[in-house]
Design an enzyme around this catalytic site. Structure first.
Site, PDB file in Angstrom:
ATOM      1  N   ASP A 160      46.547  57.418  18.434  1.00 39.85           N
ATOM      2  CA  ASP A 160      45.688  57.571  17.262  1.00 39.85           C
ATOM      3  C   ASP A 160      44.562  56.574  17.414  1.00 39.85           C
ATOM      4  O   ASP A 160      44.795  55.451  17.881  1.00 39.85           O
ATOM      5  CB  ASP A 160      46.482  57.270  15.990  1.00 39.85           C
ATOM      6  CG  ASP A 160      47.698  58.160  15.877  1.00 39.85           C
ATOM      7  OD1 ASP A 160      47.530  59.371  15.688  1.00 39.85           O
ATOM      8  OD2 ASP A 160      48.832  57.632  16.006  1.00 39.85           O
ATOM      9  N   GLU A 208      44.106  61.429  18.884  1.00 42.35           N
ATOM     10  CA  GLU A 208      44.046  61.936  17.500  1.00 42.35           C
ATOM     11  C   GLU A 208      43.105  61.088  16.663  1.00 42.35           C
ATOM     12  O   GLU A 208      43.281  59.868  16.560  1.00 42.35           O
ATOM     13  CB  GLU A 208      45.452  61.938  16.881  1.00 42.35           C
ATOM     14  CG  GLU A 208      45.406  62.503  15.467  1.00 42.35           C
ATOM     15  CD  GLU A 208      46.738  62.437  14.731  1.00 42.35           C
ATOM     16  OE1 GLU A 208      47.779  62.206  15.368  1.00 42.35           O
ATOM     17  OE2 GLU A 208      46.705  62.598  13.501  1.00 42.35           O
ATOM     18  N   HIS A 216      47.647  53.525  14.336  1.00 43.31           N
ATOM     19  CA  HIS A 216      47.939  54.719  13.537  1.00 43.31           C
ATOM     20  C   HIS A 216      47.517  54.560  12.079  1.00 43.31           C
ATOM     21  O   HIS A 216      46.831  55.418  11.516  1.00 43.31           O
ATOM     22  CB  HIS A 216      49.437  55.025  13.606  1.00 43.31           C
ATOM     23  CG  HIS A 216      49.857  56.194  12.768  1.00 43.31           C
ATOM     24  ND1 HIS A 216      50.164  56.088  11.426  1.00 43.31           N
ATOM     25  CD2 HIS A 216      50.009  57.503  13.072  1.00 43.31           C
ATOM     26  CE1 HIS A 216      50.484  57.276  10.953  1.00 43.31           C
ATOM     27  NE2 HIS A 216      50.403  58.154  11.929  1.00 43.31           N
ATOM     28  N   HIS A 224      54.454  60.026  22.683  1.00 48.15           N
ATOM     29  CA  HIS A 224      53.873  59.866  21.350  1.00 48.15           C
ATOM     30  C   HIS A 224      53.763  58.379  20.998  1.00 48.15           C
ATOM     31  O   HIS A 224      54.779  57.712  20.833  1.00 48.15           O
ATOM     32  CB  HIS A 224      54.783  60.597  20.346  1.00 48.15           C
ATOM     33  CG  HIS A 224      54.261  60.639  18.964  1.00 48.15           C
ATOM     34  ND1 HIS A 224      54.831  59.930  17.930  1.00 48.15           N
ATOM     35  CD2 HIS A 224      53.211  61.306  18.429  1.00 48.15           C
ATOM     36  CE1 HIS A 224      54.171  60.175  16.818  1.00 48.15           C
ATOM     37  NE2 HIS A 224      53.181  61.008  17.087  1.00 48.15           N
ATOM     38  N   GLU A 251      49.843  60.224  24.018  1.00 46.91           N
ATOM     39  CA  GLU A 251      49.241  60.454  22.697  1.00 46.91           C
ATOM     40  C   GLU A 251      48.851  59.120  22.075  1.00 46.91           C
ATOM     41  O   GLU A 251      49.578  58.119  22.210  1.00 46.91           O
ATOM     42  CB  GLU A 251      50.253  61.153  21.781  1.00 46.91           C
ATOM     43  CG  GLU A 251      49.674  61.643  20.460  1.00 46.91           C
ATOM     44  CD  GLU A 251      49.843  60.695  19.274  1.00 46.91           C
ATOM     45  OE1 GLU A 251      49.356  61.027  18.183  1.00 46.91           O
ATOM     46  OE2 GLU A 251      50.442  59.601  19.433  1.00 46.91           O
TER      47      GLU A 251
HETATM   48  O1  G3P Z   1      50.810  64.098  17.693  1.00 52.73           O
HETATM   49  C1  G3P Z   1      50.552  64.424  16.378  1.00 52.73           C
HETATM   50  C2  G3P Z   1      51.254  63.490  15.473  1.00 52.73           C
HETATM   51  O2  G3P Z   1      51.116  62.207  15.983  1.00 52.73           O
HETATM   52  C3  G3P Z   1      50.740  63.571  14.084  1.00 52.73           C
HETATM   53  O3  G3P Z   1      51.357  62.716  13.184  1.00 52.73           O
HETATM   54  O4  G3P Z   1      51.410  60.715  11.793  1.00 52.73           O
HETATM   55  O5  G3P Z   1      52.401  60.628  14.057  1.00 52.73           O
HETATM   56  O6  G3P Z   1      49.930  60.717  13.766  1.00 52.73           O
HETATM   57  P1  G3P Z   1      51.262  61.131  13.191  1.00 52.73           P
HETATM   58 CA    CA Z   2      49.249  60.749  16.017  1.00 55.09          CA
END
Ligand code: G3P
Ligand code: CA
Length: 254
Positions: free
Chosen positions: A42, A114, A55, A13, A40
């Site tokens: 963003d 994401e 993010h 993440h 993962e």
């Molecule tokens: O993997 C999903 C998660 O990342 C969603 O929350 O705020 O960390 O992007 P956030």
């Molecule tokens: Ca995320």
């Protein structure tokens, strides 16, 4: 491991973000070395149309600069440091992350991308992302198992846009509420997986079986505690996103 039982795959993440600054090349390289099955990130669009791995809406928390990502150009964003004192790190453009994942030839690594909403550029984010995935030949996989990219969003419209434009790409509808992720929304937008938080899954473990019965996978975030990793393993969660990919792999392999 129970014979015949598949382990959850481990998604780093924001990279190995407990150890190194989030969304930096170093954090992703460490995750790969630690055995992560997926990465993962963003993504947001810069003022001049480039996808960058950030993010927040602004760079204030994660860099030594200030400003709104969508109001700055790629070159302007590159002027800042995204590391920490004693550990400098440049901005990570999404292209660079794709290349890192595809160049990691010892095992196939999936990107979990994401898209954040609401944002001023709306659908242009998904359009730019899909164009980028096509450029690298990963926008139309032969099957979900072979996919090298998965697109995720809390925004049902964003998931639907991806489903409509790139029907072969796996998608995750992220959500906090069990009623939402376990209800009709995933069907409506054609998501191939649901993405509940681990907090939601603790109180609604039935979501995993319910999704599987509808032909959907489950991606759970952010799974950092040992008890939660065990819960996900027991429930048959397909993907766990964690800030600690190394120790999570060790726990799952034990
Ligand atoms: O993997 C999903 C998660 O990342 C969603 O929350 O705020 O960390 O992007 P956030
Ligand atoms: Ca995320």
């Amino acid at each position: 491991m129970t014979p015949g039982r598949r382990l959850p795959f481990v998604v780093a993440h924001r990279g190995a973000s407990a150890a190194l600054p989030e969304h930096t090349l170093g954090a992703y390289e460490l995750a790969l070395k630690e055995g992560a099955d997926g990465l993962e990130c963003d993504v947001r669009l810069t003022r001049d149309g480039h996808l960058v791995c950030i993010h927040d809406r602004t760079i204030d928390r994660t860099s030594d600069g200030t400003g709104v990502v969508s109001e700055l150009t790629l070159d302007e964003l590159k002027d800042y440091d995204y590391g920490e004192p004693g550990c400098p790190a440049p901005l990570l453009a999404f292209d660079e992350l794709v290349r890192l994942a595809l160049d990691w030839t010892s095992r196939p690594v999936k990107l979990f991308v994401e898209t954040k909403h609401p944002v001023r550029y709306g659908a242009l984010v998904e359009n730019t992302l899909l164009a980028c995935l096509d450029k690298y030949g990963i926008g139309a996989p032969a099957s979900a198992d072979h996919a090298r990219a998965v697109v995720m969003s809390f925004s049902p419209s964003a998931v639907w846009r991806v489903r409509r434009s790139a029907p072969l790409l796996p998608t995750v509808l992220l959500g906090e509420s069990a009623r939402y992720v376990g209800g009709g929304a995933a069907t409506t937008v054609g998501a191939t997986a649901i993405g509940p938080s681990v907090k939601t899954l603790r109180t609604h473990p039935e979501l995993v079986d319910k999704a599987a019965a509808a032909g959907r996978a489950t991606y759970c975030w952010t799974v950092d505690e040992h008890a939660d990793v065990e819960l996900c393993r027991r429930l048959g969660v397909d993907w766990v996103a964690t800030n600690h990919p190394g120790r999570t792999k060790l726990w799952l392999d034990a």
